[in-house]
Write an enzyme that holds these catalytic residues in place. Sequence first.
Site, PDB file in Angstrom:
ATOM      1  N   TYR A 171     -55.867  94.707 -13.137  1.00 49.86           N
ATOM      2  CA  TYR A 171     -55.737  95.399 -14.428  1.00 49.86           C
ATOM      3  C   TYR A 171     -56.117  94.480 -15.584  1.00 49.86           C
ATOM      4  O   TYR A 171     -56.847  94.881 -16.501  1.00 49.86           O
ATOM      5  CB  TYR A 171     -54.299  95.897 -14.570  1.00 49.86           C
ATOM      6  CG  TYR A 171     -53.976  96.603 -15.860  1.00 49.86           C
ATOM      7  CD1 TYR A 171     -54.446  97.884 -16.114  1.00 49.86           C
ATOM      8  CD2 TYR A 171     -53.168  95.993 -16.817  1.00 49.86           C
ATOM      9  CE1 TYR A 171     -54.117  98.541 -17.293  1.00 49.86           C
ATOM     10  CE2 TYR A 171     -52.844  96.631 -17.989  1.00 49.86           C
ATOM     11  CZ  TYR A 171     -53.314  97.914 -18.225  1.00 49.86           C
ATOM     12  OH  TYR A 171     -52.995  98.553 -19.398  1.00 49.86           O
ATOM     13  N   LYS A 175     -59.209  95.110 -18.158  1.00 53.95           N
ATOM     14  CA  LYS A 175     -58.959  95.276 -19.594  1.00 53.95           C
ATOM     15  C   LYS A 175     -59.661  94.194 -20.410  1.00 53.95           C
ATOM     16  O   LYS A 175     -60.071  94.442 -21.553  1.00 53.95           O
ATOM     17  CB  LYS A 175     -57.461  95.285 -19.865  1.00 53.95           C
ATOM     18  CG  LYS A 175     -56.753  96.540 -19.358  1.00 53.95           C
ATOM     19  CD  LYS A 175     -57.334  97.801 -19.978  1.00 53.95           C
ATOM     20  CE  LYS A 175     -56.495  99.037 -19.701  1.00 53.95           C
ATOM     21  NZ  LYS A 175     -57.099 100.268 -20.273  1.00 53.95           N
TER      22      LYS A 175
END
Length: 304
Positions: A171, A175
């Site tokens: 993640y 991002k």
Amino acid sequence: MSGLCEGRVVVVTGAGRGLGRAHALAFAEQGARVVVNDLGVSLDGGGSSAGPAQAVVDEIRAAGGEAVAHGGDIATTEGAASLVRAAVEEFGALHTLVNNAGFLRDRTLVNLDEDDWDAVMRVHLKGHFLPLKHAASYWRAEAKAGREIAARVVNTSSGAGLLGSVGQGNYSAAKAGIVGLTLVAAAEMGRYGVQVNAIAPAARTRMTEGTFAETMAAPDDADAFDAMAPENVSPLVVWLGSAASEGVTGRVFEAEAGRITVMEGWRPGPASDKGSRWTPREAGEAALKLLARSRTPGVVYGTR
């Protein structure tokens, strides 16, 4: 009084719940016609349901707004292309794209399976790239046809992408990649009248409530300010997605509760130039001196 987005057509991905739902409702309240995209998947990306997207559409229509649901997979070429087509065919144009869709598969790196890495990269990073690509192609064609463009893209990064987050290597990497994509898109698409920015929101959603259950809980007092409500982030997103944000592009904003922060990212810090090649020992000595003069990095989430 007309709303800030009166007459604009806005697409929001992952808009069936959480932040995306709050954004879609806020845009509609400000006069936008909204395409509500959502696959209706579970927290880890499994399954699908048309229910969440349609529920948001029904809510917008009940309040007097205009909206349609889109259930395509925006991490595929056809899904992303059909998302842009849905806006143009239903409402005649596309002015704003809000990339928000995502899910989690959290594990520490030694326990992170390749499938978990690929799935999170796909929905977050590819799921930003493909809608952006197809929207940009539409806006470029409009600009080349001589039509005036005031297009906006709002991408969704995270504090995990800016600082890192233990147990979220996939993640965090996705991002962080979204920030890089934002900077490139802003530089490339400015000539066509397209502004591209990113937000790093903090709010109570399905993706955060398990990790930050205590700090993100809603207050017991109904009149108290709910600092972690997703709706706190949406006003900034609406402004960035409106014509009122003219001249703001290639920037990253952190939004949490009542606070908005401009994130300044990587900038050159202390430097030392020998004018010739260093030896390894000299390079190490120079690096330590430079580190002593540099700012301390932010703390990685989960290490406090």
